[in-house]
Motif scaffolding. Structure first.
Motif, PDB file in Angstrom:
ATOM      1  N   GLY A   1      51.943  45.837  31.545  1.00 25.71           N
ATOM      2  CA  GLY A   1      52.070  47.102  32.247  1.00 25.71           C
ATOM      3  C   GLY A   1      53.438  47.308  32.863  1.00 25.71           C
ATOM      4  O   GLY A   1      53.602  48.081  33.818  1.00 25.71           O
ATOM      5  N   LEU A   2      54.458  46.609  32.324  1.00 24.50           N
ATOM      6  CA  LEU A   2      55.809  46.764  32.840  1.00 24.50           C
ATOM      7  C   LEU A   2      56.370  48.119  32.415  1.00 24.50           C
ATOM      8  O   LEU A   2      55.935  48.706  31.424  1.00 24.50           O
ATOM      9  CB  LEU A   2      56.710  45.642  32.303  1.00 24.50           C
ATOM     10  CG  LEU A   2      56.339  44.222  32.755  1.00 24.50           C
ATOM     11  CD1 LEU A   2      57.254  43.216  32.054  1.00 24.50           C
ATOM     12  CD2 LEU A   2      56.458  44.082  34.256  1.00 24.50           C
ATOM     13  N   PRO A   3      57.348  48.648  33.162  1.00 22.50           N
ATOM     14  CA  PRO A   3      57.971  49.901  32.739  1.00 22.50           C
ATOM     15  C   PRO A   3      58.495  49.775  31.319  1.00 22.50           C
ATOM     16  O   PRO A   3      59.007  48.710  30.938  1.00 22.50           O
ATOM     17  CB  PRO A   3      59.129  50.079  33.737  1.00 22.50           C
ATOM     18  CG  PRO A   3      58.729  49.273  34.918  1.00 22.50           C
ATOM     19  CD  PRO A   3      57.949  48.108  34.376  1.00 22.50           C
ATOM     20  N   PRO A   4      58.344  50.793  30.503  1.00 20.51           N
ATOM     21  CA  PRO A   4      58.798  50.711  29.116  1.00 20.51           C
ATOM     22  C   PRO A   4      60.292  50.463  29.009  1.00 20.51           C
ATOM     23  O   PRO A   4      60.779  49.991  27.997  1.00 20.51           O
ATOM     24  CB  PRO A   4      58.419  52.070  28.535  1.00 20.51           C
ATOM     25  CG  PRO A   4      58.298  52.980  29.713  1.00 20.51           C
ATOM     26  CD  PRO A   4      57.797  52.118  30.835  1.00 20.51           C
ATOM     27  N   SER A   5      61.017  50.796  30.042  1.00 15.94           N
ATOM     28  CA  SER A   5      62.458  50.640  30.047  1.00 15.94           C
ATOM     29  C   SER A   5      62.891  50.240  31.447  1.00 15.94           C
ATOM     30  O   SER A   5      62.435  50.831  32.424  1.00 15.94           O
ATOM     31  CB  SER A   5      63.126  51.959  29.638  1.00 15.94           C
ATOM     32  OG  SER A   5      64.443  52.031  30.130  1.00 15.94           O
ATOM     33  N   PRO A   6      63.770  49.250  31.590  1.00 22.72           N
ATOM     34  CA  PRO A   6      64.288  48.924  32.918  1.00 22.72           C
ATOM     35  C   PRO A   6      64.912  50.123  33.617  1.00 22.72           C
ATOM     36  O   PRO A   6      64.899  50.231  34.825  1.00 22.72           O
ATOM     37  CB  PRO A   6      65.337  47.838  32.617  1.00 22.72           C
ATOM     38  CG  PRO A   6      64.900  47.226  31.336  1.00 22.72           C
ATOM     39  CD  PRO A   6      64.291  48.360  30.550  1.00 22.72           C
ATOM     40  N   ARG A   7      65.443  51.051  32.813  1.00 19.60           N
ATOM     41  CA  ARG A   7      66.024  52.266  33.391  1.00 19.60           C
ATOM     42  C   ARG A   7      64.962  53.085  34.109  1.00 19.60           C
ATOM     43  O   ARG A   7      65.206  53.677  35.159  1.00 19.60           O
ATOM     44  CB  ARG A   7      66.671  53.083  32.268  1.00 19.60           C
ATOM     45  CG  ARG A   7      67.326  54.365  32.751  1.00 19.60           C
ATOM     46  CD  ARG A   7      67.934  55.154  31.596  1.00 19.60           C
ATOM     47  NE  ARG A   7      66.938  55.487  30.603  1.00 19.60           N
ATOM     48  CZ  ARG A   7      66.852  54.908  29.416  1.00 19.60           C
ATOM     49  NH1 ARG A   7      67.688  53.961  29.080  1.00 19.60           N
ATOM     50  NH2 ARG A   7      65.925  55.264  28.564  1.00 19.60           N
ATOM     51  N   MET A   8      63.740  53.121  33.544  1.00 21.26           N
ATOM     52  CA  MET A   8      62.656  53.861  34.194  1.00 21.26           C
ATOM     53  C   MET A   8      62.328  53.254  35.559  1.00 21.26           C
ATOM     54  O   MET A   8      62.036  53.961  36.511  1.00 21.26           O
ATOM     55  CB  MET A   8      61.404  53.832  33.305  1.00 21.26           C
ATOM     56  CG  MET A   8      61.536  54.592  31.996  1.00 21.26           C
ATOM     57  SD  MET A   8      61.831  56.356  32.261  1.00 21.26           S
ATOM     58  CE  MET A   8      63.493  56.504  31.617  1.00 21.26           C
ATOM     59  N   ASP A   9      62.400  51.925  35.632  1.00 19.07           N
ATOM     60  CA  ASP A   9      62.150  51.240  36.897  1.00 19.07           C
ATOM     61  C   ASP A   9      63.210  51.639  37.911  1.00 19.07           C
ATOM     62  O   ASP A   9      62.904  51.880  39.101  1.00 19.07           O
ATOM     63  CB  ASP A   9      62.151  49.727  36.662  1.00 19.07           C
ATOM     64  CG  ASP A   9      61.370  48.977  37.719  1.00 19.07           C
ATOM     65  OD1 ASP A   9      60.566  49.624  38.418  1.00 19.07           O
ATOM     66  OD2 ASP A   9      61.565  47.770  37.855  1.00 19.07           O
TER      67      ASP A   9
END
Length: 329
Positions: free
Chosen positions: A313-321
């Protein structure tokens, strides 16, 4: 599609559904089943080579005539009726099962791997053509995800409106940037549309807003577009991708009628070129695969395994985080 062209594709081991969708066994799948050699996508992203469905929903449709492409070019046909996503996916899985059926009797093929291969868990929407032309692409990814399959999409970036309209995005989306400037683009990609470069730029501008993992791929041909890393890096800054894949051209398929083996860069050349881009962008060389002539650039600490990230369930992209954190401040 005329019958002569269809037979040409069948001889090349394509299996075609409804004139516009197709599947073909990747050479790395064969290597995986018979010799336990995996493709770089397994080494980089954790997908299982022997469970990958290499397919296209738009076999004959493309806005480019790239000389480095492996497909037969100049044979585009109007699609009068597009297949529904579930129907298309079921048919292509059945075709793939037929294509690998002969491996069952080969003593080099592990029986467990063979049974796993009969049920693909990864869809590489990239075989030939420009897949974003397929009108039900969003529904197709939704169908794949409902079956627990990971999905990769490779686009040439000339259909930004189609990408923007996707309600369901793939787990990973690549855009091929095969030129550092408009003049080189005309030579390296041979666009069939007048505004191809401008459309690609719109896709790069769209990339930072996509809530999935994004990758820029630089397909590099010696003597054609392997030049000016600073300008490639400027384009990469616009796209702000999670990852960058500088990849050397490989002398295979239809490209052998358009280029020579001299167009294949040495892996050391690709490594040096990649390091220059990484230094400009403040990225790291995360992984590399010599036999595929590819280097992966990104930031240390990323969860590269697509399935693990999805299941956690991690963000699909570190950028989204990062974006979420900025909004909460």
């Amino acid at each position: 599609m005329d019958e002569e062209y269809r037979q040409t594709l069948i001889r090349q081991h394509y299996r075609i559904y409804r004139d516009h969708a197709a599947v073909k066994l990747c050479g790395w799948m064969k290597q995986s089943l018979l010799h336990q050699r995996t493709c770089y996508k397994q080494d980089f992203y954790g997908i299982q080579t022997h469970r990958c469905l290499q397919m296209t929903p738009a076999l004959n449709e493309c806005t480019h005539l790239c000389p480095f492409c492996w497909r037969v070019e100049g044979k585009d046909f109007e699609v009068k009726e597009w297949a529904e996503p579930k129907e298309m996916l079921d048919a292509l899985i059945d075709y793939q099962r037929l294509l690998i059926s002969g491996f069952k009797g080969d003593e080099r093929c592990d029986p467990v791997m063979f049974q796993e291969a009969m049920n693909p868990t990864q869809v590489a929407c990239s075989l030939a053509g420009e897949p974003t032309i397929y009108p039900y692409l969003s529904e197709f990814f939704k169908e794949c995800h409902s079956r627990g399959m990971t999905t990769f999409l490779v686009t040439n970036g000339t259909m930004p409106e189609r990408i923007e309209a996707l309600d369901t995005l793939p787990r990973q989306i690549y855009v091929t940037v095969a030129a550092p400037d408009k003049a080189t683009y005309a030579k390296a990609c041979r666009p069939k549309i007048k505004d191809g470069w401008e459309r690609l730029m719109r896709t790069l501008e769209l990339f930072p807003s996509l809530e999935t993992r994004t990758v820029v791929r630089h397909t590099l041909v010696q003597g054609v577009n392997l030049m000016d890393p600073e300008s490639y890096a400027r384009l990469d800054r616009v796209a702000d991708p999670d990852l960058i894949e500088p990849k050397g051209y490989v002398f295979v398929g239809g490209s052998r009628q358009r280029l020579t083996v001299d167009g294949m860069p040495a892996f050391e050349t690709i490594k040096d070129f990649s390091k220059r881009i990484a230094d400009i962008l403040g990225m790291d060389v995360l992984r590399e695969k010599a036999d595929s002539r590819v280097v992966l650039l990104g930031h240390e600490g990323m969860e590269l395994d697509v399935r693990k990230a999805w299941e956690k369930g991690l963000p699909p992209s570190p950028r989204m985080d990062r974006l979420t954190a900025d909004m909460c401040q």
